[in-house]
Design a protein around this motif. Structure first.
Motif, PDB file in Angstrom:
ATOM      1  N   ASP A  89     -29.500  18.810  56.360  1.00  0.00           N
ATOM      2  CA  ASP A  89     -30.186  17.720  57.059  1.00  0.00           C
ATOM      3  C   ASP A  89     -30.400  17.979  58.548  1.00  0.00           C
ATOM      4  OD1 ASP A  89     -27.643  17.387  58.086  1.00  0.00           O
ATOM      5  OD2 ASP A  89     -27.428  15.291  57.487  1.00  0.00           O
ATOM      6  N   ASP A  90     -30.139  19.207  59.034  1.00  0.00           N
ATOM      7  CA  ASP A  90     -30.318  19.429  60.469  1.00  0.00           C
ATOM      8  C   ASP A  90     -31.787  19.543  60.875  1.00  0.00           C
ATOM      9  OD1 ASP A  90     -30.911  21.937  59.493  1.00  0.00           O
ATOM     10  OD2 ASP A  90     -29.441  23.024  60.705  1.00  0.00           O
ATOM     11  N   ILE A  91     -32.707  19.489  59.906  1.00  0.00           N
ATOM     12  CA  ILE A  91     -34.128  19.376  60.236  1.00  0.00           C
ATOM     13  C   ILE A  91     -34.483  17.937  60.583  1.00  0.00           C
ATOM     14  CG2 ILE A  91     -34.918  21.382  58.930  1.00  0.00           C
ATOM     15  CD1 ILE A  91     -35.527  19.480  56.592  1.00  0.00           C
ATOM     16  N   ILE A 119     -29.498  34.283  72.308  1.00  0.00           N
ATOM     17  CA  ILE A 119     -29.068  34.391  70.912  1.00  0.00           C
ATOM     18  C   ILE A 119     -27.758  35.154  70.842  1.00  0.00           C
ATOM     19  CG2 ILE A 119     -29.627  35.435  68.673  1.00  0.00           C
ATOM     20  CD1 ILE A 119     -32.556  34.874  69.246  1.00  0.00           C
ATOM     21  N   ASP A 120     -26.827  34.623  70.043  1.00  0.00           N
ATOM     22  CA  ASP A 120     -25.504  35.218  69.848  1.00  0.00           C
ATOM     23  C   ASP A 120     -24.702  35.317  71.133  1.00  0.00           C
ATOM     24  OD1 ASP A 120     -25.663  35.426  67.117  1.00  0.00           O
ATOM     25  OD2 ASP A 120     -26.389  37.490  67.129  1.00  0.00           O
ATOM     26  N   THR A 121     -24.843  34.303  71.966  1.00  0.00           N
ATOM     27  CA  THR A 121     -23.994  34.165  73.153  1.00  0.00           C
ATOM     28  C   THR A 121     -23.312  32.808  73.092  1.00  0.00           C
ATOM     29  OG1 THR A 121     -25.649  33.085  74.568  1.00  0.00           O
ATOM     30  CG2 THR A 121     -25.700  35.509  74.463  1.00  0.00           C
ATOM     31  N   GLU A 122     -22.475  32.522  74.080  1.00  0.00           N
ATOM     32  CA  GLU A 122     -21.764  31.240  74.093  1.00  0.00           C
ATOM     33  C   GLU A 122     -22.707  30.058  74.261  1.00  0.00           C
ATOM     34  OE1 GLU A 122     -18.703  31.427  77.019  1.00  0.00           O
ATOM     35  OE2 GLU A 122     -17.527  32.913  75.922  1.00  0.00           O
ATOM     36  N   SER A 123     -23.955  30.319  74.655  1.00  0.00           N
ATOM     37  CA  SER A 123     -24.935  29.245  74.769  1.00  0.00           C
ATOM     38  C   SER A 123     -25.606  28.929  73.440  1.00  0.00           C
ATOM     39  CB  SER A 123     -26.002  29.630  75.803  1.00  0.00           C
ATOM     40  OG  SER A 123     -25.424  29.794  77.082  1.00  0.00           O
ATOM     41  N   ASP A 124     -25.353  29.750  72.450  1.00  0.00           N
ATOM     42  CA  ASP A 124     -25.982  29.598  71.140  1.00  0.00           C
ATOM     43  C   ASP A 124     -25.044  28.823  70.229  1.00  0.00           C
ATOM     44  OD1 ASP A 124     -27.154  29.851  68.676  1.00  0.00           O
ATOM     45  OD2 ASP A 124     -27.420  32.018  68.768  1.00  0.00           O
ATOM     46  N   LEU A 125     -25.439  27.594  69.900  1.00  0.00           N
ATOM     47  CA  LEU A 125     -24.572  26.735  69.087  1.00  0.00           C
ATOM     48  C   LEU A 125     -24.312  27.348  67.710  1.00  0.00           C
ATOM     49  CD1 LEU A 125     -23.033  24.072  69.026  1.00  0.00           C
ATOM     50  CD2 LEU A 125     -25.110  22.960  68.169  1.00  0.00           C
ATOM     51  N   GLN A 177     -29.454  26.006  60.691  1.00  0.00           N
ATOM     52  CA  GLN A 177     -30.573  26.907  60.406  1.00  0.00           C
ATOM     53  C   GLN A 177     -31.554  26.900  61.577  1.00  0.00           C
ATOM     54  OE1 GLN A 177     -32.878  25.346  57.049  1.00  0.00           O
ATOM     55  NE2 GLN A 177     -32.112  23.307  57.535  1.00  0.00           N
ATOM     56  N   GLY A 178     -32.467  27.863  61.546  1.00  0.00           N
ATOM     57  CA  GLY A 178     -33.459  27.933  62.622  1.00  0.00           C
ATOM     58  C   GLY A 178     -32.865  28.511  63.889  1.00  0.00           C
ATOM     59  N   ARG A 179     -33.650  28.476  64.960  1.00  0.00           N
ATOM     60  CA  ARG A 179     -33.170  28.992  66.237  1.00  0.00           C
ATOM     61  C   ARG A 179     -32.545  27.854  67.036  1.00  0.00           C
ATOM     62  NH1 ARG A 179     -35.100  29.855  71.340  1.00  0.00           N
ATOM     63  NH2 ARG A 179     -37.235  29.269  70.857  1.00  0.00           N
ATOM     64  N   VAL A 180     -31.267  28.012  67.329  1.00  0.00           N
ATOM     65  CA  VAL A 180     -30.511  26.963  68.009  1.00  0.00           C
ATOM     66  C   VAL A 180     -30.274  27.317  69.470  1.00  0.00           C
ATOM     67  CG1 VAL A 180     -28.430  25.537  67.868  1.00  0.00           C
ATOM     68  CG2 VAL A 180     -29.382  26.526  65.797  1.00  0.00           C
TER      69      VAL A 180
END
Length: 608
Positions: free
Chosen positions: A191-193, A145-151, A135-138
Motif C-alpha cells: 500500500d505504499d503507492i 541511493i543506498d545512503t543514510e538518506s535513502d529510507l 518499492q520505487g525510488r525512495v
C-alpha cells in the motif's frame, strides 16, 4: 505457479500439519492475517494481540502459553521509525538530525523484548516477521541511493539488525516476508503507492468504491469525477501474498520440527548430473553436450546441501572407473568433484539394491532419503522396493529449486557436528572396513573409545542446539520416538528431571555430541543416540554410568526404564536387556538393587 508454491515447494512433503492454536502479535496487518486464517482454517484457534508500541503483553499462564503451537510477531515498521520519519524533510534541515538507523535499532530492541516476553518465560516457538522494504525510488536523489538518506536502505539495514537481534532469544526465527514481497511483486499488494512508506500493509481493490458516495456527502457523489475501480488501476494479488505468508509459517515450523527431513540425497548421473550419457556423448571428436543452465545449478546445489549437513552420494548404472576417469569431461567448469560424493555406488546392479546398501551403511531409513533420477522407470522401481523414499528428477528445470527451497532439505541451526558430518562418516566407513578383518573383541579393544558425559541444566547450555537437533531428528536409536520442544526441556528440568549429553571419540575420529539421556528420579525417561556410533557398545557404557548417577541422586536402589516401540526404532529395543535390566511387563524394565548392570570395559566414560 503461485508464489507460495514457487518459494516453498511441496514436492518432498509427506506429513500434513494442522495447528491447534496460534498466537499473532502485531499491528493491523496481523489482524488482517488472523481474519483470513480464521476463514480458511476454522478448526484452528487464532488469537490476536494488538501491538503497536513497546508495551507489556497481557499476562498469560505457562499452561496457556504452552497451548499454542507457535506465536507470530509482526513488529510495526511505523513504530520502529516513528511518525517523525513522515516529516523527513524537516529532519534534513535540522541542526541535530535524527539518526534513523540508531532510532530504529533502539526501538527494535525495546519492542522485541516486550513482544518476546512469552518466549522468554516459556520458550514457545516464535516467528518474527521482518519489514517489507518500500518499492520505487525512495531516496531524495540519484546520488543518495543506498545512503543514510535513502529510507529503503535504512529499512534494509534494520532488517539485517533484526535478524541478529532475534539471535539473543532461544527458539526464535525470522520470517523473511520481504523475500515473499519481492518474488510476488510489491506492485500487486503493497500500500505504499497510496499510504506512507512505513505503513507497510496491503491495499484492497474495493477502496475506490468507498470514495464514490461516502457518508459525508451521501446521497451525493463524493467527487466531481468518478474513480475507476482500484483493481483495474492496480492489479491486486493481496490474497496470494497472504497465502504465501501463511505457507512460510508452515514451512518454518516444518524446518524447526524437522518434519519429513531429508538426510541423504542420492543422485543418478547421466541426464541428472549432466546432459547426455557420459560414455556415449563425451567421446573425442564429437560435439559434446553443453553445460550452461541447469547442470551448473545442480552442481552448486550439491555444495549447499553439504553445508546443511545433508549427505550427497551417487547410485548410477555405469562403469565406475570410466566415470571417475571422464568426470572432468562432463563437469566443466569443475564446480564439483567426484570426491564430493560420499561412498558412491556406480555399477550395473539394480539401483534399488545400491540405494539399500547406501542406507544401511549410513544407518538411515528410506524415509530419510531423496533419490534424483531422470528415468521414471528407475524412480518408480526404487519407490516400490524402498517404501518411503522420495524421488524427483523428471524436469531438470525444477530439481534445483526443490533441492534448495523445499523445507525438508533445510535446517534451523547448524551444529559443529552437522558441519563435520562428511568427515565423520568417512572415518566411520574406515572403521567398519577394519571391523570386518578382526574379531569383535579385538576390534572393540583396538578402538580406544572414550566417552565424555555432561549434564545440561538449561536451554542456555552451549551444547543445547545440538541436543535439540539430535532428539528431533533421530528415529532409529530413540527409545520413545518423542520429539521435544524448548518448553518441554524446561518443564522437565523444573520437575527435577536431569538431562545428560555425551560425545564420543576413538582412534579414527571425534564423533562430536552423539547422544542424550533424560532421567526423572529413578526412571530413565528417554535414551537417544546417533547411529554413527552403533556397534561400539557406547550405549551400554553410558547406560551403566547413568544408572550410577540416578542411584546417587535419588538414593534409590531400583532403576526403571520404559520403551515405546516405533516404526523405526528397532536398533534400541534391546538396549535395557543388554544393559542388565529385567523386563517386568511389556516394554517396561527394572534394574534390581543387587544388580549393577553390564559394563563395557573397552569404553572409558568421563563425567565432565
Amino acid at each position: 505457479m503461485d508464489v507460495s508454491d514457487f518459494l516453498f515447494p511441496r514436492d518432498l512433503q509427506v506429513t500434513e500439519i494442522s495447528f491447534a492454536k496460534v498466537l499473532f502479535i502485531g499491528s493491523c496487518l496481523s489482524d488482517f492475517y488472523v481474519r483470513r486464517l480464521r476463514e480458511a482454517n476454522p478448526e484452528t484457534v487464532y488469537d490476536f494481540i494488538l501491538f503497536n508500541n513497546a508495551s507489556d503483553l497481557p499476562e498469560k499462564s505457562d499452561d496457556e502459553i504452552r497451548s499454542y503451537d507457535l506465536q507470530y510477531i509482526q513488529i510495526p515498521l511505523r513504530s520502529v521509525l516513528t511518525d517523525a520519519v513522515i516529516r523527513i524533510a524537516d529532519n534534513d534541515k535540522s541542526d541535530s538530525p535524527i539518526n534513523w538507523i540508531e532510532v530504529g535499532k533502539q526501538n527494535i530492541d525495546q519492542m522485541l523484548e516486550k513482544a518476546c516476553s512469552y518466549n522468554t518465560n516459556s520458550g514457545i516457538m516464535t516467528i518474527v516477521s521482518n519489514f517489507i522494504v518500500p518499492q520505487g525510488r525512495v531516496s531524495p536523489s540519484l546520488s543518495d541511493i543506498d545512503t543514510e538518506s535513502d529510507l529503503a536502505w535504512v529499512i534494509r539495514e534494520l532488517n539485517t539488525y533484526l535478524s541478529y537481534a532475534v539471535k539473543n532469544y532461544k527458539n526464535v526465527y525470522i520470517a523473511d516476508v520481504d523475500t515473499i514481497a519481492n518474488s510476488l511483486g510489491k506492485r500487486y499488494f503493497l500500500d505504499d503507492i497510496i499510504f506512507f512508506y512505513t505503513h507497510g500493509s496491503v491495499f484492497y481493490p474495493e477502496w475506490a468504491a468507498y470514495e464514490r458516495v461516502p457518508y459525508w456527502t451521501a446521497p451525493e457523489q463524493g467527487r466531481i469525477e468518478d474513480i475507476p475501480d482500484l483493481g483495474s488501476t492496480y492489479e491486486n494479488r493481496f490474497k496470494e501474498f497472504f497465502d504465501a505468508v501463511f505457507r512460510q509459517i508452515d514451512v518454518i515450523y516444518r524446518i524447526v520440527k524437522q518434519v519429513d527431513m531429508v538426510k541423504v540425497v542420492i543422485f543418478d548421473l547421466d541426464n541428472t548430473m549432466w546432459r547426455g550419457q557420459l560414455i556415449e556423448h563425451y567421446q573425442p571428436g564429437q560435439r559434446w553436450p553443453y553445460t550452461d543452465g541447469w547442470p551448473l545449478g545442480i552442481w552448486e546445489a550439491v555444495h549447499h546441501l553439504r553445508r546443511r549437513g545433508i549427505v550427497v552420494t551417487i547410485a548410477s548404472k555405469n562403469d565406475a572407473d570410466l566415470v571417475e576417469a571422464k568426470w572432468s569431461d562432463a563437469v566443466q567448469p569443475p564446480f564439483i568433484k567426484f570426491s564430493d560424493f560420499l561412498n558412491p555406488h556406480i555399477n550395473w546392479n539394480p539401483k534399488a539394491d545400491n540405494i539399500r546398501t547406501i542406507l544401511e551403511q549410513l544407518s538411515l531409513t528410506p524415509k530419510s532419503a531423496l533419490f534424483v533420477d531422470d528415468n521414471p522407470v528407475e524412480r518408480e522401481s526404487v519407490k516400490a522396493l524402498l517404501p518411503g523414499i522420495r524421488a524427483i528428477g523428471s524436469d531438470p528445470f525444477l530439481t534445483r529449486r526443490i533441492l534448495l527451497w523445499a523445507p525438508e532439505t533445510q535446517i534451523a541451526n547448524r551444529s559443529a557436528e552437522s558441519t563435520r558430518r562428511e568427515e565423520m562418516l568417512k572415518k566411520q566407513f574406515e572403521r567398519e572396513n577394519q571391523k570386518s578383518s578382526m574379531s569383535r573383541s579385538d576390534f572393540l579393544q583396538s578402538l580406544a573409545c572414550k566417552v565424555f558425559l555432561w549434564e545440561v541444566t538449561s536451554i542456555e547450555h552451549p551444547s543445547f542446539s545440538r541436543i535439540f537437533e539430535l532428539v528431533n531428528k533421530t528415529n532409529q536409536f530413540n527409545t520413545t520416538g518423542s520429539r521435544w520442544d524448548f518448553d518441554d526441556y524446561q518443564h522437565h528440568i523444573d520437575k527435577g528431571g536431569r538431562i545428560f549429553a555425551f560425545s564420543v571419540t576413538d582412534r579414527f575420529t571425534e564423533y562430536g555430541t552423539v547422544g542424550v539421556v533424560f532421567i526423572l528420579q529413578n526412571h530413565i525417561h528417554q535414551f537417544v543416540m546417533s547411529c554413527r556410533v552403533l556397534g561400539m557398545d557406547v550405549e551400554i557404557a553410558i547406560l551403566n554410568h547413568i544408572v550410577k548417577l540416578a542411584r546417587e541422586d535419588n538414593k534409590s536402589e531400583e532403576i526403571h526404564a520404559s520403551l515405546v516401540e516405533t516404526e523405526a526404532n528397532t536398533p534400541c529395543r534391546t538396549l535395557f536387556l543388554r544393559g542388565g535390566f529385567a523386563e517386568i511387563g511389556p516394554n517396561n524394565f527394572t534394574l534390581q538393587a543387587d544388580n549393577t548392570g553390564i559394563f563395557a570395559n573397552h569404553v572409558t566414560v568421563t563425567l565432565i
